[in-house]
Design a protein around this motif. Structure first.
Motif, mmCIF file in Angstrom:
data_model
loop_
_atom_site.group_PDB
_atom_site.id
_atom_site.type_symbol
_atom_site.label_atom_id
_atom_site.label_comp_id
_atom_site.label_asym_id
_atom_site.label_seq_id
_atom_site.Cartn_x
_atom_site.Cartn_y
_atom_site.Cartn_z
ATOM 1 N N ARG A 143 0.848 -1.188 0.000
ATOM 2 C CA ARG A 143 0.000 0.000 0.000
ATOM 3 C C ARG A 143 0.891 1.248 0.000
ATOM 4 N NH1 ARG A 143 -5.272 -1.261 0.916
ATOM 5 N NH2 ARG A 143 -5.697 -3.242 1.971
ATOM 6 N N THR A 169 -2.235 -8.602 6.415
ATOM 7 C CA THR A 169 -1.715 -7.363 7.003
ATOM 8 C C THR A 169 -2.355 -6.133 6.344
ATOM 9 O OG1 THR A 169 0.108 -7.062 5.441
ATOM 10 C CG2 THR A 169 0.492 -8.552 7.297
ATOM 11 N N ASP A 170 -2.105 -4.975 6.937
ATOM 12 C CA ASP A 170 -2.555 -3.708 6.350
ATOM 13 C C ASP A 170 -1.526 -3.146 5.376
ATOM 14 O OD1 ASP A 170 -4.894 -3.721 7.843
ATOM 15 O OD2 ASP A 170 -3.939 -2.714 9.554
#
Length: 253
Positions: A44, A104-105
């Motif tokens: 991200r 996970t983020d």
């Protein structure tokens, strides 16, 4: 000429095994050691460093983490996008690592973790099943495979336009007595195994192995299923077919 490709683990590291035949009909198994499994992850925005720290803390330690630019399978971009290429030791840990990252983020997306390791190797090496390759190698001794020659491959490249080597074909079929419904291997005995050969096996085009009293020049009669199965395994090992085939063989026989 390549007949099959798989891999085995030696000291928890994968060793590719390439099975094939030379133009003279010799059976060869080549071992290739310098290839490791990998897949790609898109972090991200702003999460790349956190993802790398997360990966380094995992019990499954990556062999290498690299920043690479790749094109997405859908959409268009002129230069591709930045991804992390994660290289591991054991191919069996790829899906486990992928699942840990997905939870996970830090992860936006991931790619190519579901490609079978042997297919990944064949794609990267630009080789194909039934295709021909030229190898640079040196002889090695091993008892793990049966072949006329076993070699350690240091370089491999695809070559084209050669004809098929002479193959040995075995086609077989079984008949089962089922007590009820669909036959179950634990309960329902095989009563006949028939096999056809090309070229001939011991001057025979076919043999029938059975536990029933049947007359015939090509018939082998056994007192029980165990003896029949052991004899069939011996025939397969002695004939050493390159291709085994039949009707619904993989799903039933």
């Amino acid at each position: 000429q390549i007949l099959d490709v798989d891999y085995t683990l030696v000291n928890d590291m994968p060793v590719i095994r390439i099975f094939g035949k030379t133009e003279y009909g010799e059976v060869v198994c080549g071992f290739f050691e310098r290839f490791l499994p990998y897949f790609y992850v898109v972090p991200r925005d702003g999460k790349k460093d956190e993802m790398i720290k997360f990966l380094e803390r995992l019990p499954i330690k990556p062999q290498k983490i690299e920043s690479v630019k790749k094109f997405l399978p859908i959409g268009f971009s002129e230069d591709g996008i930045e991804m992390l290429k994660i290289t591991l030791k054991n191919p069996a840990t790829v899906s486990e690592m992928r699942d840990l990252i997905r939870r996970t983020d830090y992860c936006e997306n991931g790619f190519e973790a579901d490609i079978l390791f042997k297919n990944r190797f064949m794609s990267d090496a630009d080789i194909r099943g039934m295709g021909w390759v030229e190898i640079v190698s040196k002889p090695i001794r091993t008892a793990t495979v049966r072949a006329n020659k076993t070699v350690k491959i240091t370089d491999i490249k695809r070559i084209d336009s050669l004809e098929n080597v002479p193959f040995r074909y075995l086609s077989f079929d079984i008949e089962v007595v089922a007590k009820k419904g669909v036959p179950e291997p634990r309960d329902d005995p095989i009563i006949i195994i028939s096999a056809c050969f090309a070229p001939d096996y011991n001057k025979k085009k076919s043999v029938v192995l059975t536990t029933k009293r049947i007359e015939g020049d090509d018939v082998m009669v056994f007192i029980d299923e165990r003896g029949m199965l052991e004899s069939f395994v011996s025939i397969v090992n002695e004939y050493d077919p390159d291709i085994i085939t039949g009707f619904n063989t993989n799903n039933f026989d």
